[in-house]
Write an enzyme that holds these catalytic residues in place. Structure first.
Site, short mmCIF file in Angstrom:
data_model
loop_
_atom_site.label_atom_id
_atom_site.label_comp_id
_atom_site.label_asym_id
_atom_site.label_seq_id
_atom_site.Cartn_x
_atom_site.Cartn_y
_atom_site.Cartn_z
CG HIS A 194 3.74 -3.37 7.36
ND1 HIS A 194 3.05 -2.68 8.32
CD2 HIS A 194 4.34 -2.43 6.60
CE1 HIS A 194 3.25 -1.38 8.16
NE2 HIS A 194 4.03 -1.20 7.12
CB SER B 242 2.87 1.89 6.07
OG SER B 242 3.91 1.69 6.97
#
Ligand SMILES: *[C@@H]1O[C@H](CO)[C@@H](O)[C@H](O)[C@H]1NC(C)=O
Ligand SMILES: *[C@@H]1O[C@H](CO)[C@@H](O)[C@H](O)[C@H]1NC(C)=O
Ligand SMILES: *[C@@H]1O[C@H](CO)[C@@H](O)[C@H](O)[C@H]1NC(C)=O
Ligand SMILES: *[C@@H]1O[C@H](CO)[C@@H](O)[C@H](O)[C@H]1NC(C)=O
Length: 405
Positions: free
Chosen positions: A378, A176
């Site tokens: 995610h 990320s």
């Protein structure tokens, strides 16, 4: 002016306190494995890994504690292939260690497979709250965004590792924001590119044209107002540490009647349940939450709003002064020639498929790896219980094909 002590607010406060007391009462006597509250180095050592702690200083004065696993469980000496892992926003080196609770962490796996594993920590995290002059109680400590982490923390960490290992290059894994800071460094200081032999990014945040979190999108529109409010109130840390957010969350959510509700809320935050998260490690996740800078969050908000990947927006006038143009410049990612592989999930509403494929088209030497489970999101990159088969094995197989310079 809002009246904080109006009768409804008092009533609300009272209700919350009663709730917390009630839940604490109901959770008494419920046993939670104490291993879930171990510091990451203690947990790794308990599982037979050697862990070293190093402190590095950035060129702008931040002191960062980073961790190293020079070899695996049965090894000795120092493994020949240095690899640096950088966490996401609100995360720390823990991102690569959580699942060690199930004896299968990225840090451990790579150390067991011939890599000299380094776990970095950015400024502002639990392991980056020191500075030669500034104190985290002062707003000035927090005047940075991921731009500064990319331009200062990342090169300091890379140089430190190369110096200790005597190598000219290393491997890199970023999750990320760990991907964002690589894009920042490699695009704005291309001379650093030769220090990366190969780069693996999981759900990296870069382009934002396909961002799908509608509520965050709505908040992002107000980035300027939020920034002014933070400046005015001298609150540049988010969430401010005096709030003890992890403490509040754990008294509400760990071992209480609210626990499964909290876990659901967490799982569904980023899309549908992939079915791959083992929520036994939920207490560890809360316990290890870290704070960030307001600017880090708002820099992403600016990009979400602009649907671009660009430098901090100071407003038109100041942009003209600083950048010589009214709009902030985009990061010149097209300059990046390092071999990059991007791993993404189709159910990731933050680092969305469209943006990942677009980034990979722009980078000079990039391939993508789409995760097989169509509901992979995610968080699966941090907590999936099927890590070994679906992520670690293919990733290490790919990295193994590259040589260090
Ligand atoms: C370490 O050695 C033990 C005992 O020989 C073996 O069972 C285990 O699989 C080894 N672990 C690794 C990561 O090589
Ligand atoms: C993980 O390994 C530790 C130490 O080797 C062991 O005590 C524990 O039972 C293992 N946990 C799981 C979930 O396999
Ligand atoms: C590299 O390491 C040496 C010896 O530990 C140290 O004296 C030197 O300052 C280091 N250089 C950098 C750039 O960190
Ligand atoms: C990408 O990098 C690899 C390894 O350095 C190299 O072999 C390959 O030719 C590069 N591909 C392109 C398209 O530049």
């Amino acid at each position: 002016m809002v009246n904080f002590f109006g009768k409804w607010n008092l009533f609300f406060l009272l209700a919350v306190c009663t709730g917390v007391l009630w839940m604490t009462y109901f959770s008494m006597g419920k046993e939670i494995d104490s291993d879930l509250f171990l510091d990451l180095d203690v947990l790794l050592k308990k599982h037979g890994y050697p862990v070293e702690t190093h402190e590095i200083k950035t060129d702008d004065g931040y002191l960062l504690t980073i961790f190293r696993l020079p070899h695996g469980k049965n090894g000795s000496g120092v493994n020949p292939r240095p690899i640096l892992m950088m966490h996401g926003m609100f995360g720390t080196a823990y991102n690569f260690v959580y699942t060690e609770y199930f004896n299968m962490s990225k840090a451990g796996y790579f150390a067991d497979h011939g890599y000299d594993v380094w776990l970095g920590n950015a400024r502002g995290t639990t392991y980056g709250r020191k500075h030669v002059k500034l104190h985290p109680k002062n707003a000035d400590f927090w005047k940075f965004s991921y731009h500064d982490i990319g331009l200062h923390d990342l090169p300091a960490t890379v140089d430190y590792i190369l110096n200790v290992t005597g190598r000219n290059s290393l491997f890199y894994i970023g999750h990320s924001q760990g991907g964002t800071i690589f894009y920042v460094l490699a695009s704005l200081r291309p001379e650093y590119q030769k220090k990366f032999a190969q780069v693996s990014l999981t759900a990296p945040a870069g382009f934002m044209a396909h961002y799908q979190m509608t509520r965050i999108k709505a908040v992002s529109r107000h980035h300027r107002t939020l920034y002014e409010l933070a400046l005015k109130t001298n609150n540049m840390e988010f969430p401010p540490s005096w709030l003890n957010f992890p403490g509040i969350l754990s008294s509400l959510c760990v071992g209480t009647v609210m626990e499964s509700f909290c876990q659901r809320a967490f799982i569904n935050f980023n899309g549908e349940d992939s079915g791959e998260l083992d929520m036994k490690i939920f207490p560890m996740l809360i316990h290890s939450l870290t704070t960030t800078s307001v600017m880090q969050n708002l820099h992403y908000a600016q990009n979400i709003n602009a649907e671009k990947f660009r430098q901090w927006d100071h407003g038109k006038e100041k942009n003209l002064e600083i950048y010589g143009q009214a709009e902030p410049p985009e990061y010149p990612v097209e300059k990046i020639e390092v071999p990059v592989r991007i791993y993404y999930g189709c159910n990731d509403k933050m680092a969305a498929e469209g943006d990942q494929e677009e980034m990979c088209r722009v980078l000079k030497n990039c391939t993508t790896h789409k995760m097989g489970n169509p509901k992979w999101n995610h968080f699966d990159f941090l907590f999936s219980k099927n890590f070994e088969k679906v992520l670690f094995e293919p990733m290490i197989k790919h990295i193994d094909t590259y040589e260090l310079s």
